[in-house]
Scaffold this motif. Sequence first.
Motif, mmCIF file in Angstrom:
data_model
loop_
_atom_site.group_PDB
_atom_site.id
_atom_site.type_symbol
_atom_site.label_atom_id
_atom_site.label_comp_id
_atom_site.label_asym_id
_atom_site.label_seq_id
_atom_site.Cartn_x
_atom_site.Cartn_y
_atom_site.Cartn_z
ATOM 1 N N HIS A 96 1.370 -18.833 2.183
ATOM 2 C CA HIS A 96 1.773 -19.925 1.288
ATOM 3 C C HIS A 96 0.534 -20.614 0.703
ATOM 4 O O HIS A 96 0.474 -20.911 -0.511
ATOM 5 C CB HIS A 96 2.638 -20.926 2.068
ATOM 6 C CG HIS A 96 3.242 -21.994 1.217
ATOM 7 N ND1 HIS A 96 3.997 -23.017 1.730
ATOM 8 C CD2 HIS A 96 3.204 -22.211 -0.130
ATOM 9 C CE1 HIS A 96 4.407 -23.808 0.755
ATOM 10 N NE2 HIS A 96 3.932 -23.333 -0.387
ATOM 11 N N ALA A 97 -0.449 -20.871 1.544
ATOM 12 C CA ALA A 97 -1.678 -21.524 1.073
ATOM 13 C C ALA A 97 -2.379 -20.669 0.019
ATOM 14 O O ALA A 97 -2.904 -21.185 -0.988
ATOM 15 C CB ALA A 97 -2.605 -21.777 2.263
ATOM 16 N N VAL B 216 -4.590 -11.092 -5.408
ATOM 17 C CA VAL B 216 -3.700 -9.930 -5.359
ATOM 18 C C VAL B 216 -2.597 -10.092 -6.384
ATOM 19 O O VAL B 216 -2.379 -11.175 -6.929
ATOM 20 C CB VAL B 216 -3.080 -9.768 -3.949
ATOM 21 C CG1 VAL B 216 -4.151 -9.518 -2.899
ATOM 22 C CG2 VAL B 216 -2.250 -10.991 -3.593
ATOM 23 N N GLU B 217 -1.902 -9.003 -6.648
ATOM 24 C CA GLU B 217 -0.738 -9.060 -7.522
ATOM 25 C C GLU B 217 0.390 -9.837 -6.828
ATOM 26 O O GLU B 217 0.480 -9.864 -5.597
ATOM 27 C CB GLU B 217 -0.255 -7.642 -7.856
ATOM 28 C CG GLU B 217 -1.225 -6.826 -8.671
ATOM 29 C CD GLU B 217 -1.297 -7.304 -10.110
ATOM 30 O OE1 GLU B 217 -0.282 -7.863 -10.590
ATOM 31 O OE2 GLU B 217 -2.344 -7.141 -10.739
ATOM 32 N N THR B 218 1.267 -10.456 -7.615
ATOM 33 C CA THR B 218 2.354 -11.257 -7.036
ATOM 34 C C THR B 218 3.293 -10.413 -6.180
ATOM 35 O O THR B 218 3.832 -10.883 -5.175
ATOM 36 C CB THR B 218 3.170 -11.939 -8.154
ATOM 37 O OG1 THR B 218 3.615 -10.935 -9.073
ATOM 38 C CG2 THR B 218 2.339 -12.965 -8.884
ATOM 39 N N SER B 219 3.499 -9.163 -6.569
ATOM 40 C CA SER B 219 4.404 -8.290 -5.813
ATOM 41 C C SER B 219 3.863 -7.976 -4.411
ATOM 42 O O SER B 219 4.592 -7.517 -3.542
ATOM 43 C CB SER B 219 4.627 -6.982 -6.574
ATOM 44 O OG SER B 219 3.383 -6.335 -6.801
ATOM 45 N N TYR B 220 2.576 -8.233 -4.209
ATOM 46 C CA TYR B 220 1.933 -7.971 -2.931
ATOM 47 C C TYR B 220 2.476 -8.885 -1.829
ATOM 48 O O TYR B 220 2.494 -8.527 -0.662
ATOM 49 C CB TYR B 220 0.428 -8.189 -3.114
ATOM 50 C CG TYR B 220 -0.447 -7.806 -1.952
ATOM 51 C CD1 TYR B 220 -0.905 -6.505 -1.805
ATOM 52 C CD2 TYR B 220 -0.833 -8.752 -1.013
ATOM 53 C CE1 TYR B 220 -1.732 -6.152 -0.753
ATOM 54 C CE2 TYR B 220 -1.653 -8.415 0.048
ATOM 55 C CZ TYR B 220 -2.111 -7.104 0.171
ATOM 56 O OH TYR B 220 -2.923 -6.763 1.210
ATOM 57 N N TYR B 221 2.930 -10.104 -2.234
ATOM 58 C CA TYR B 221 3.341 -11.099 -1.240
ATOM 59 C C TYR B 221 4.640 -10.723 -0.507
ATOM 60 O O TYR B 221 4.816 -11.044 0.661
ATOM 61 C CB TYR B 221 3.534 -12.462 -1.908
ATOM 62 C CG TYR B 221 2.257 -13.072 -2.422
ATOM 63 C CD1 TYR B 221 1.260 -13.478 -1.540
ATOM 64 C CD2 TYR B 221 2.047 -13.249 -3.787
ATOM 65 C CE1 TYR B 221 0.083 -14.041 -2.010
ATOM 66 C CE2 TYR B 221 0.882 -13.823 -4.269
ATOM 67 C CZ TYR B 221 -0.103 -14.214 -3.381
ATOM 68 O OH TYR B 221 -1.255 -14.771 -3.843
ATOM 69 N N VAL B 222 5.552 -10.075 -1.233
ATOM 70 C CA VAL B 222 6.887 -9.843 -0.666
ATOM 71 C C VAL B 222 6.845 -9.018 0.623
ATOM 72 O O VAL B 222 7.386 -9.439 1.651
ATOM 73 C CB VAL B 222 7.825 -9.209 -1.714
ATOM 74 C CG1 VAL B 222 9.163 -8.835 -1.072
ATOM 75 C CG2 VAL B 222 8.053 -10.185 -2.859
ATOM 76 N N PRO B 223 6.201 -7.838 0.645
ATOM 77 C CA PRO B 223 6.170 -7.078 1.896
ATOM 78 C C PRO B 223 5.425 -7.799 3.022
ATOM 79 O O PRO B 223 5.780 -7.681 4.192
ATOM 80 C CB PRO B 223 5.479 -5.764 1.520
ATOM 81 C CG PRO B 223 4.769 -6.038 0.250
ATOM 82 C CD PRO B 223 5.548 -7.078 -0.462
ATOM 83 N N GLY C 157 -9.154 -15.047 0.625
ATOM 84 C CA GLY C 157 -8.962 -15.526 -0.741
ATOM 85 C C GLY C 157 -8.982 -14.449 -1.788
ATOM 86 O O GLY C 157 -9.107 -14.747 -2.986
ATOM 87 N N THR C 158 -8.881 -13.188 -1.366
ATOM 88 C CA THR C 158 -8.867 -12.083 -2.320
ATOM 89 C C THR C 158 -7.644 -12.202 -3.222
ATOM 90 O O THR C 158 -6.523 -12.380 -2.751
ATOM 91 C CB THR C 158 -8.818 -10.735 -1.587
ATOM 92 O OG1 THR C 158 -9.908 -10.661 -0.667
ATOM 93 C CG2 THR C 158 -8.891 -9.576 -2.574
ATOM 94 N N THR D 17 -4.081 -19.566 -5.528
ATOM 95 C CA THR D 17 -4.246 -18.634 -6.655
ATOM 96 C C THR D 17 -3.341 -18.982 -7.835
ATOM 97 O O THR D 17 -3.312 -18.250 -8.831
ATOM 98 C CB THR D 17 -3.928 -17.204 -6.197
ATOM 99 O OG1 THR D 17 -2.590 -17.164 -5.664
ATOM 100 C CG2 THR D 17 -4.912 -16.744 -5.137
ATOM 101 N N GLY D 18 -2.579 -20.070 -7.730
ATOM 102 C CA GLY D 18 -1.720 -20.490 -8.835
ATOM 103 C C GLY D 18 -0.404 -19.753 -8.917
ATOM 104 O O GLY D 18 0.369 -19.943 -9.876
#
Length: 732
Positions: A91-92, A66-73, A63-64, A97-98
């Motif tokens: 996805h969860a 993170v920045e949104t750009s973190y998800y893509v890689p 649940g840390t 995190t909204g």
Amino acid sequence: MASLPSLTVNCTLKLEPDSRKHPAPSTSLPTQKGNQTVNQLNGNSEPVRSVDFQEALTMIKEGTKVETSYYVPVLKECIDKNSISNVQVVHAHIIKTGTHEDFFVMTFLVNVYAKCGNMEEAQKVFHNLPKINVVARTSLMTGYVQNSQPKHAIHVFLEMLEAGVYPTNITLGIALNACALLESIKLGKQIHAYIVKYRTEDDTSVGNSLCNLYSTCGNLHSTVKAFERIREKNVISWTSVIFACGENGQALKGLNFFARMLSEGVLPNEFTVTSILSMCSTMLSLRVGLQLHSMSIKLGYESNLRIKNSIMYLYLKCGSLDSTNKFFDSMEHVSLVTWNAMIAGHAQMMNLAKDDFSAHHGGTEALNIFSKLNRSGLKPDLYTFSSILTVCSRLVALEQGEQIHAQTLKTGFLSDVVVGTALVNMYNKCGSVDRASKAFVEMSTRTLISWTSMITGFANHGHSQQALRLFEDMLVAGVRPNQVTFVGVLSACSNAGMVHEALSYFEMMQKDYKIKPVMDHFVCLIDMYVRLGRLEEAFDFIKKMDSAPNEVIWSLLIAGCRRQGNMELGFSAAEKLLQLKPKNPETYVMLLDMFLSADRWEDVSRVKQLMKEEKLKCSDVQVLLDELLDKAKGLGYESQERLELIEEEDEEKTYSSTVYHSEKLAVAFGLLNTLNVAPLVVIKRTTMCRDCHNFIKIISSLTARNIIVRDSQRLHKFATGHCSCGDFGAGL
């Protein structure tokens, strides 16, 4: 052999970000295994530290934030690993995190679910997007096409147009690929009209998709037109038009396009090479194939399995067995696909063989290769079993077929409909209709081919009522018969002399199923009339045919005329047969027999002269037959020895007597060289004559042996002095 995959547009979509600005990742995930890292960014787009994929995933699971750009890689790595469970974890975290309010991330998530094959989740994410634009729609459409759901892709495309959203070239390409999967030329042409209206025909991706559509739908002319309009043709463009030429029987045209492609400096890919090799196989052009083999090595495709199998198949098809075996033996690693190609290639050689010996050699080689495969440690698959069972059918190799049947049971492949159908066909062709019927009944799923094979099997073995009942069961099951099915049905009617039923089925075939009669259908009906002695009706039926009768029909009529004593009609039919088969010794034998019976000595001299001009001599191998002939004569057999001719010039005997026909010699040879309990199987390319039929009936009783003769018309199963054809197959 070569096949080109669907030319789906696989390009990275340029996502349209919303009003928020998202920092781009400073580095992408490395592609090498191990040491795979993702970069966490701070608000100033500066990498904080690198972590590997598992550590990144652990951070997300904990649940840390993170920045949104973190998800893509991270999501890209999930695609590479095809890990739907990890996608769901990410996805969860996005929802928790909204970040699900972020249009960029959620649109990318649609693409991720689609590429991992979960279209249900992709659709859910799509419908929950804060807004829907062309990029999101194209992502969803791409997923549907890649996951073989083209109807859903078209539905999304139509919704897009109704919403007034202008599709991109990529969107149009995906829509065309969906039409290709549906083989819907009508809808494809409507989209093509839209493309023409907005002048995007010359776009490479659109043009490639148009080529794919028209090629899939069998419209070569439109494929070529679409190809020529592409402004910047790439290797996919060229491969599409080349493949289309091969699929539409225009191999030479495909080779010309290939020459153009090379002259314009475009290097072929593996699919181009396999397509051209396939065309060389079709054209039996070993010279061009050898050049292509050399080119493939220069291009670095020496170890490419598709290309190696295509080269090997080319050598086989062109009859270059030494090259085939050397090439096969030179392979360091032989996959099951290669073994299957070798077996299928030798099986194909049986069809292309010029004589029975060559065909038998090809089939025997296929069985030897199958044995080597079993010893190699690799396990045969359903393609192996279906191919080798087909070989057994053509060789009438019942014993080997039974062994392979046992192997399919052990390996579990018998449940496959293709293998089951091949097994039914094998037993039918080998004369074991009871075992074929048992195999058919045990099939969990039946195709048109399996129904047709069993119907034909019953008909060929004289079980007419069973064949017709099975046909009615097939119709009740909702299976639509084809041309071959009706050959079996009409053959069953012919064997049983069921004129009314035959004509009724003949009418049903044309009116209800819109099937145009072919020569095999006419042969069945003529055979029926001849069996019943209704020669005038047979000749009247010939006059109504929309094509000229073949040699089988004339042979049937001659046999019927001789049986009925109608020599004039027989002479007329014999002359027609002689025109069709001027170099066949048995045709001359039959003519001589008829002319001698009618004391037409001028015609006898004419036929003898024709035989001399054609240099035809019937074989004179008597040693194996002497004992059998003597025993048969003791049981009432009378041979037609009066047709022995003497050439006056050198007094050399030229036997045209039916005493020395090949099937008699084959039976005699078989009796001397096989175990007493084994059935004899004889394969003959022409129709068995009446004399041979009578002789083999007596021999089956005399020796207590089952004798199977498969001639050009039917399968004869002789046992205890009787034949399965009911003596109606006793032809000339």
